[in-house]
Design an enzyme around this catalytic site. Structure first.
Site, mmCIF file in Angstrom:
data_model
loop_
_atom_site.group_PDB
_atom_site.id
_atom_site.type_symbol
_atom_site.label_atom_id
_atom_site.label_comp_id
_atom_site.label_asym_id
_atom_site.label_seq_id
_atom_site.Cartn_x
_atom_site.Cartn_y
_atom_site.Cartn_z
ATOM 1 N N PHE B 116 28.368 42.843 43.269
ATOM 2 C CA PHE B 116 29.620 42.392 42.699
ATOM 3 C C PHE B 116 29.838 43.079 41.361
ATOM 4 O O PHE B 116 28.873 43.557 40.749
ATOM 5 C CB PHE B 116 29.596 40.863 42.505
ATOM 6 C CG PHE B 116 30.723 40.169 43.197
ATOM 7 C CD1 PHE B 116 30.653 39.890 44.554
ATOM 8 C CD2 PHE B 116 31.883 39.812 42.512
ATOM 9 C CE1 PHE B 116 31.703 39.269 45.210
ATOM 10 C CE2 PHE B 116 32.927 39.192 43.157
ATOM 11 C CZ PHE B 116 32.841 38.914 44.507
ATOM 12 N N GLN B 241 42.210 36.698 32.596
ATOM 13 C CA GLN B 241 41.723 37.762 33.491
ATOM 14 C C GLN B 241 42.742 38.129 34.569
ATOM 15 O O GLN B 241 43.307 37.255 35.214
ATOM 16 C CB GLN B 241 40.441 37.304 34.182
ATOM 17 C CG GLN B 241 39.914 38.342 35.165
ATOM 18 C CD GLN B 241 38.485 38.057 35.553
ATOM 19 O OE1 GLN B 241 38.221 37.267 36.447
ATOM 20 N NE2 GLN B 241 37.550 38.676 34.848
ATOM 21 N N HIS B 243 42.806 39.932 37.995
ATOM 22 C CA HIS B 243 41.921 40.412 39.066
ATOM 23 C C HIS B 243 42.538 41.675 39.646
ATOM 24 O O HIS B 243 43.728 41.705 39.950
ATOM 25 C CB HIS B 243 41.790 39.329 40.138
ATOM 26 C CG HIS B 243 40.708 39.603 41.131
ATOM 27 N ND1 HIS B 243 40.778 40.640 42.030
ATOM 28 C CD2 HIS B 243 39.528 38.984 41.361
ATOM 29 C CE1 HIS B 243 39.674 40.640 42.778
ATOM 30 N NE2 HIS B 243 38.906 39.647 42.391
ATOM 31 N N LEU B 253 44.671 36.673 46.391
ATOM 32 C CA LEU B 253 43.406 37.301 46.054
ATOM 33 C C LEU B 253 42.763 38.005 47.250
ATOM 34 O O LEU B 253 42.682 37.452 48.342
ATOM 35 C CB LEU B 253 42.455 36.210 45.548
ATOM 36 C CG LEU B 253 41.052 36.646 45.142
ATOM 37 C CD1 LEU B 253 41.118 37.515 43.908
ATOM 38 C CD2 LEU B 253 40.204 35.414 44.874
ATOM 39 N N GLU B 256 36.667 40.791 45.307
ATOM 40 C CA GLU B 256 35.889 41.917 44.806
ATOM 41 C C GLU B 256 34.722 42.220 45.755
ATOM 42 O O GLU B 256 34.205 43.343 45.787
ATOM 43 C CB GLU B 256 35.343 41.499 43.439
ATOM 44 C CG GLU B 256 34.717 42.543 42.613
ATOM 45 C CD GLU B 256 34.486 41.990 41.207
ATOM 46 O OE1 GLU B 256 35.448 41.545 40.563
ATOM 47 O OE2 GLU B 256 33.331 41.999 40.769
ATOM 48 N N ARG B 287 36.257 43.503 35.911
ATOM 49 C CA ARG B 287 37.649 43.376 36.329
ATOM 50 C C ARG B 287 38.650 43.888 35.297
ATOM 51 O O ARG B 287 39.667 44.474 35.651
ATOM 52 C CB ARG B 287 37.935 41.913 36.640
ATOM 53 C CG ARG B 287 37.211 41.489 37.886
ATOM 54 C CD ARG B 287 37.350 40.013 38.153
ATOM 55 N NE ARG B 287 36.679 39.691 39.411
ATOM 56 C CZ ARG B 287 36.504 38.453 39.861
ATOM 57 N NH1 ARG B 287 36.955 37.428 39.156
ATOM 58 N NH2 ARG B 287 35.906 38.239 41.005
ATOM 59 N N HIS B 354 44.565 35.758 37.209
ATOM 60 C CA HIS B 354 43.531 35.113 37.999
ATOM 61 C C HIS B 354 42.802 33.979 37.299
ATOM 62 O O HIS B 354 42.589 32.922 37.884
ATOM 63 C CB HIS B 354 42.527 36.196 38.409
ATOM 64 C CG HIS B 354 41.466 35.742 39.358
ATOM 65 N ND1 HIS B 354 41.770 35.169 40.568
ATOM 66 C CD2 HIS B 354 40.101 35.783 39.300
ATOM 67 C CE1 HIS B 354 40.641 34.874 41.210
ATOM 68 N NE2 HIS B 354 39.625 35.223 40.455
ATOM 69 N N ARG B 395 35.456 37.507 32.240
ATOM 70 C CA ARG B 395 34.460 36.887 33.116
ATOM 71 C C ARG B 395 34.030 37.856 34.209
ATOM 72 O O ARG B 395 34.864 38.576 34.765
ATOM 73 C CB ARG B 395 35.059 35.631 33.763
ATOM 74 C CG ARG B 395 34.164 34.996 34.791
ATOM 75 C CD ARG B 395 34.723 33.708 35.327
ATOM 76 N NE ARG B 395 35.899 33.862 36.159
ATOM 77 C CZ ARG B 395 35.901 34.318 37.414
ATOM 78 N NH1 ARG B 395 34.777 34.726 37.964
ATOM 79 N NH2 ARG B 395 37.023 34.396 38.088
ATOM 80 N N SER B 400 32.230 32.328 37.958
ATOM 81 C CA SER B 400 33.005 31.089 37.821
ATOM 82 C C SER B 400 32.518 30.037 38.796
ATOM 83 O O SER B 400 32.409 28.855 38.435
ATOM 84 C CB SER B 400 34.496 31.343 38.007
ATOM 85 O OG SER B 400 34.761 31.792 39.311
#
Lengths: 258, 586
Positions: B116, B241, B243, B253, B256, B287, B354, B395, B400
């Site tokens: 990730f 953020q 995304h 969404l 990722e 991101r 996001h 982040r 999260s």
């Protein structure tokens, strides 16, 4: 369309029809309205709006609520088919309003939108979900184990994990249960969604509560009420093979193997 | 008006709220209030995974995870909190597995892990497999598993109870204690006062002031706004953020994890442009960097489509079996909403609003701060509504789902222990329902003629245009002016539904008020931060400025004697332990 993307071309957006010059159509939404503060009778009301047919039914409901009639009431949250709030009966079939595109509904004719069946309507498209969640809670939808907890994770083979994968997808939207003719006639029936969620644990190799759940579903309002009409499978917005799951639970009850 | 009494009241039933509820219910008489049903919460939309250095598939440890979190957050992260996050991640994942969460498995039967963005081996050497996942529906599985365990533990829920106000004793600047909350029952329109020794806010994010967003319609910052109106500070609200991979125009969404599985971002020339911006980890850069890179490509004319306003997420080189097994939901989204077959065609994407890195400031025990040092007695927050701060200026993906579990659990334990040790309930204010009654009555009775939808649309447009990935003093001033004008118009907003049952028209008007106030906090905080850091990029100040801005923003709402509101900014030091700030390269 080439996947190498070496040549500039129309791109997949052309296929998707989402280019900037999206055309709008005139569509009529025939919505079942009910507000006991206004009248004790439910009525159909037509709303005719201009909308891009690539939009979702939820977008149309929002357009009506936001720009035409603020009293139109429905539940929604995520708007992409994962939260399970907006199951409704659209052109006579249970679907999520946020996963149904207008173009797929023959929009040249009025599109009917009504609450899901077999549940008490509280206002417009909102129904009482409590009995539905009670049936879910009644099948003990949680992992049951005995003995000491391991320090690390429980091991599970990829094949054992795959065994119940389909029924883990459930979002508790009630599209299946409220499409079931047995449930319409007898609200005591657990209904497909509760059985799907029992299946998710009965066939989990880590779980030790299968026998208890099977006894619950052996009840007169349990799995034997299912008449395999496949309405539930057709209705599931997550593509779960609901009827198959119910049949597997029936089989497990007979053979006591799962 | 009904009055209820509980030891602990939790506001919100997403991941943080339910993780807290499982702990609090074991230790104190607990009620969970949610404006939805628990399983409708937006935790369920999270896809890619939950980070923990289990080292099931390759060497890893929590110290590397801590470092990645700190660096990913552009050094604005409080390092003591990040260390807790990374250390407790391991038990957090194992706890969920024991609760029944069906993680994907390795051939050995342990929890499988994948790559990730921003998660690396040995301080940035290469991408590491740290994300524990269940296909591309990890959030769904977490939400379901936590709800299942709430059913098991007999957690008491009040569904479709919308918390509109927080009750505190004392005044801003003085000693304060939580007395409870005021909730509106959607089904009946009735008000309920919940007295509680401990209150936990776990009510989620506030992304709905942007137009292109992955956020649910219901993410309207209700908890942040309730705290704000009661004079509590909001921390680091300028850090939002974006995304990188939202479905073009819709914002839905696309995880990722798609890039973790090998997906590649391409511009109109088919070029893998992330090679230019992050030569080591390319498409798996954090991101904020990827979103800026996408917009740089678009601005320089290399965007795709007739308006050159997006780029592609290319999965066509991955075997269909891999897409079916690892990314079934997002490939279905592409088919449903775009009519695109991801086996053969690339997916048009653009950055989507996001996640709020900022929020209600808390300690690592979830206690809400009234200023830089003093806590509000009996008040807690966890999850996206809170700012611990483990995410700093940006982040990392999968942190999260981790945050809600680690700090949801901590807040649940701390709140219930406080409630058990506290004999008395705080005094209620004399007329606890006044604010809510007056606000709702004004909205319901108004004949001003301004429409909620119009104001919200204009708010979203100005936020997308002026306060998104790239910001300047000029764009932010424009946003501030627009928001001011919209707030004035909001005073004349009226609703059509005058009824009491399920009056969602009325509640949308209330929610818009929250969004307007929070958007203003974001913009004012962003104007003052004359540097670029993480998710906050100022084109007029393109560099990070550690001398002047290595500090958290603390915004306060102030009201003068004439009732005029203003926003005062203060700052709070960043907690640094092991890691000195370095240039952030990937």
């Amino acid at each position: 369309m080439s996947s190498t993307l070496t040549k500039p071309g129309p791109g997949p957006e052309a296929a998707a029809g989402t280019s900037a010059a999206a055309h709008k159509i005139t569509a009529t939404f025939r919505i079942r309205r009910y507000d006991p503060e206004v009248s004790d009778k439910a009525v159909w009301q037509d709303f005719t709006i201009e909308i891009d047919p690539k939009e979702r039914v939820l977008d149309a409901l929002h357009q009506i609520k936001w720009d035409v009639d603020g009293t139109l009431t429905f539940r929604r949250s995520c708007a992409h088919g994962i939260c399970g709030s907006d199951a409704m009966r659209i052109n006579g079939r249970n679907r999520l309003a946020c996963k149904t595109l207008i173009k797929d509904l023959s929009p040249e004719k009025p599109i009917t939108v009504e609450p899901i069946k077999g549940m008490t309507v509280l206002k417009d498209l909102i129904v009482d979900m409590e009995p539905f969640f009670q049936a879910y809670r009644d099948v003990m939808p949680f992992l049951i184990t005995t003995g000491n907890e391991p320090t690390r994770e429980r091991r599970q083979s990829a094949a054992d994990r795959e065994r119940f994968d389909d029924t883990t997808k459930c979002i508790l939207c009630a599209a299946c249960t409220s499409s079931c003719p047995v449930f319409w006639n007898d609200g005591q029936y657990f209904g497909p969604a509760a059985i799907v969620n029992a299946h998710r644990f009965i066939f989990d190799s880590r779980d030790e509560g299968g026998e208890q759940r099977l006894e619950i579903l052996n009840d007169k309002d349990g799995v034997w009420r299912c008449r395999t009409t496949f309405n539930c499978t057709d209705a599931c917005p997550r593509g779960i093979e609901v009827t198959k799951a119910i049949q597997e639970v029936k089989k497990a009850l007979i053979t006591r193997r799962f | 008006m009904q009055i209820h009494k509980y030891d602990t009241v939790i506001v919100g039933a997403g991941g943080a709220g339910m993780r807290a509820a499982i702990e609090a219910t074991k230790r104190s008489r607990t009620a969970v209030l949610t404006k939805l049903y628990p399983t409708r919460s937006h935790t369920g939309a999270a896809q890619g995974g939950m980070a923990a250095a289990l080292a099931n598939v390759e060497e890893d440890n929590w110290e590397w995870h801590t470092f990645d979190t700190v660096k990913g957050g552009d050094y604005l992260v409080d390092q003591d909190a990040a260390e807790i996050l990374a250390k407790e991640a391991i038990d957090s994942v194992l706890d969920l597995e024991k609760m029944g969460l069906p993680f994907n498995r390795t051939p050995d039967g342990t929890i499988d892990q994948r790559r990730f963005g921003g998660h690396t081996r040995n301080h940035g050497e290469a991408a590491v497999r740290r994300s524990c996942y269940a296909a591309d529906r990890t959030g769904h599985m977490i939400l379901q598993t936590l709800y299942q365990n709430c059913v098991k533990e007999g957690v008491e829920f009040f569904n479709e109870f919308y918390v509109l106000d927080l009750l505190l004793t004392g005044a801003p600047g003085g000693r304060r204690r939580s007395a409870g909350v005021v909730a509106y029952e959607l089904a009946t329109g009735e008000l309920h006062i919940f007295r509680a020794k401990a209150v936990i806010f776990a009510s989620g994010g506030n992304g709905k002031f942007y137009k292109v967003t992955s956020n649910a319609h219901t993410l309207t910052g209700d908890g942040q706004a309730a705290a704000w109106r009661r004079g509590l500070p909001l921390e680091d609200m300028e850090f939002f953020q974006f995304h990188p991979t939202g479905i073009w125009k819709m914002g839905i969404l696309l995880t990722e994890g798609a890039r973790g599985e090998g997906g590649i971002l391409r511009n109109k020339d088919g070029e893998r442009f992330m090679e230019k911006y992050a030569p080591t980890i390319k498409d798996l850069a954090p991101r904020d960097m990827v979103s800026r890179s996408i917009y740089t490509e678009i601005r320089e004319g290399r965007g795709c489509g007739p308006d050159a306003d997006h780029v592609y997420l290319d999965l066509t080189h991955l075997p269909p079996e891999q897409l079916d097994a690892k990314l079934p939901d997002i490939t279905e989204f592409a088919r449903t909403y775009l009519g695109i077959e991801p086996y053969t065609d690339p997916i048009p994407i653009q950055p989507t609003a996001h996640y709020a890195m900022g929020g209600i400031p808390t300690t690592v025990r979830g206690e809400v701060l009234a200023d830089n040092t003093e806590v509000v007695e009996g008040l807690y927050a966890a999850g996206e509504v809170a700012c611990v701060s483990v995410h700093g200026a940006n982040r990392l993906g999968t942190n999260s789902l981790l945050d809600i579990n680690v700090f949801g659990r901590r807040a649940g334990i701390a709140a219930a222990e406080y409630a058990s040790a506290t004999p008395d309930f705080a005094e209620l204010p004399e007329t606890p329902g006044t604010f809510v009654t007056e606000t709702l009555t004004r909205l319901r009775d108004s004949e001003g003629g301004e429409r909620v939808a119009d104001i919200r649309r204009e708010l979203q447009e100005t936020m997308d245009k002026n306060a998104m990935v790239f910001r300047t003093e000029q764009t932010l001033k424009e946003a501030l002016e627009d928001i001011g004008a919209l707030r004035r118009r909001y005073r004349n907003v009226s609703v059509q539904d005058k009824g009491r049952r399920f009056n969602t028209d009325l509640l949308e008007a209330f929610e818009l008020g929250n969004l307007l106030e929070l958007a203003e906090v974001l913009v004012v905080s962003a104007l003052a931060r004359k540097e670029s850091r993480g998710g906050h990029y100022r084109e007029d100040y393109p560099n990070r400025d550690d001398v002047n801005f290595m500090r958290h923003t603390m915004a306060y709402r102030e009201v003068d004697a004439d009732g005029n509101e203003s926003i005062r900014l203060d700052y709070k030091p960043v907690t640094q332990t092991r890691y000195q700030p370095m240039e952030r390269k990937y």
